[in-house]
Scaffold this active site. Sequence first.
Site, PDB file in Angstrom:
ATOM      1  N   ILE A  14      -1.821 -20.879   5.390  1.00 27.75           N
ATOM      2  CA  ILE A  14      -1.975 -21.599   4.132  1.00 27.75           C
ATOM      3  C   ILE A  14      -0.979 -21.097   3.094  1.00 27.75           C
ATOM      4  CG2 ILE A  14      -3.551 -21.961   2.186  1.00 27.75           C
ATOM      5  CD1 ILE A  14      -5.858 -21.975   4.256  1.00 27.75           C
ATOM      6  N   ASP A  55       0.986  -4.429  -0.207  1.00 30.26           N
ATOM      7  CA  ASP A  55      -0.424  -4.461   0.178  1.00 30.26           C
ATOM      8  C   ASP A  55      -1.218  -4.663  -1.109  1.00 30.26           C
ATOM      9  OD1 ASP A  55      -3.065  -3.973   0.855  1.00 30.26           O
ATOM     10  OD2 ASP A  55      -2.630  -2.201   2.068  1.00 30.26           O
ATOM     11  N   VAL A  56      -1.811  -5.836  -1.274  1.00 31.02           N
ATOM     12  CA  VAL A  56      -2.452  -6.173  -2.550  1.00 31.02           C
ATOM     13  C   VAL A  56      -3.707  -5.346  -2.830  1.00 31.02           C
ATOM     14  CG1 VAL A  56      -1.510  -8.511  -2.558  1.00 31.02           C
ATOM     15  CG2 VAL A  56      -3.779  -8.078  -1.544  1.00 31.02           C
ATOM     16  N   ASN A  82      -3.975 -15.671  -2.202  1.00 25.99           N
ATOM     17  CA  ASN A  82      -4.316 -16.186  -0.880  1.00 25.99           C
ATOM     18  C   ASN A  82      -4.509 -15.098   0.169  1.00 25.99           C
ATOM     19  OD1 ASN A  82      -4.236 -18.281   1.412  1.00 25.99           O
ATOM     20  ND2 ASN A  82      -2.425 -17.037   1.853  1.00 25.99           N
ATOM     21  N   SER A 133     -13.642 -19.674   0.195  1.00 23.89           N
ATOM     22  CA  SER A 133     -13.932 -20.193   1.529  1.00 23.89           C
ATOM     23  C   SER A 133     -15.263 -20.924   1.491  1.00 23.89           C
ATOM     24  CB  SER A 133     -14.014 -19.044   2.545  1.00 23.89           C
ATOM     25  OG  SER A 133     -14.516 -19.497   3.789  1.00 23.89           O
ATOM     26  N   TYR A 146     -17.012 -10.919   5.152  1.00 21.76           N
ATOM     27  CA  TYR A 146     -16.094 -11.988   4.757  1.00 21.76           C
ATOM     28  C   TYR A 146     -16.746 -12.941   3.753  1.00 21.76           C
ATOM     29  CZ  TYR A 146     -12.917 -15.976   5.157  1.00 21.76           C
ATOM     30  OH  TYR A 146     -12.052 -17.008   4.877  1.00 21.76           O
ATOM     31  N   VAL A 179      -9.928 -25.009   9.083  1.00 21.14           N
ATOM     32  CA  VAL A 179      -8.534 -25.441   9.002  1.00 21.14           C
ATOM     33  C   VAL A 179      -7.867 -25.224  10.357  1.00 21.14           C
ATOM     34  CG1 VAL A 179      -6.306 -25.050   7.885  1.00 21.14           C
ATOM     35  CG2 VAL A 179      -8.412 -24.926   6.538  1.00 21.14           C
TER      36      VAL A 179
END
Length: 249
Positions: A14, A55-56, A82, A133, A146, A179
């Site tokens: 994405i 690495d966020v 994202n 999500s 998650y 998706v």
Amino acid sequence: MSKVAIVTGAARGIGLATTDLFLEMGWRVAMVDRDAAELDATATPRDGALGFVCDVSDPEAVAELATQISAKMGRVDALVNNAGVAEFGPIEECDFTTWRRVMATNLDGVFLMSQALTPALKETHGAIVNIGSISGLRASTLRVAYGTTKAAVIHLTKQQAAELGEYGIRSNCVCPGPVRTKLSIAVHSPAIIAAYHDAIPLNRYGSEREIAEAICFLCSEKASYISGQILAADGGFESTGVGLPALRS
């Protein structure tokens, strides 16, 4: 000067589809990913895109990233959070290390990136789009870490909209349903695919491009009065609750 979008997790999926759509719209894109090799392979051939390895989930790395992007790109008009990891399994088998690993990228990363880029977004009255999500809108098996991170991202989006709106910054959240990606094609059995199709009113998976269209719309001037909203790009999946198999049969 053309507008600039930051897209995290931009090297594939994405994030890459969103990058390509921004480029088609005439924006420049700061592509952020922690996979240096994949990022180089995707960013280098794309005119208008620059790759930034980060690495966020690392506060110091994110602070340095914000400085680098401002210096090299000159402005920031949109931030697309994202980047994410998906680790599924039974709730009893989710150890704390797994829990923290998912939280660090999916939730901490959104918080850190948004906070670090707020000064730049103030200058342009820019937009934040967080990627949630369907698993953050309703519970599902095997997704304790998650799904919890994505539910938290949804609320964080509303918090951002409430507090940053006075600076002209809009914040919205896109929640993809199933998706069609390389990963889903590889790991979803025919039975799983059939079950998803039966539960989704549009009777199919979405595409990465379709999710990108929703993201880029919310970043654009066409959505200039939209903030604090949660958009499920899911073919109607969330609206049906338990799905439609009985009706279709």
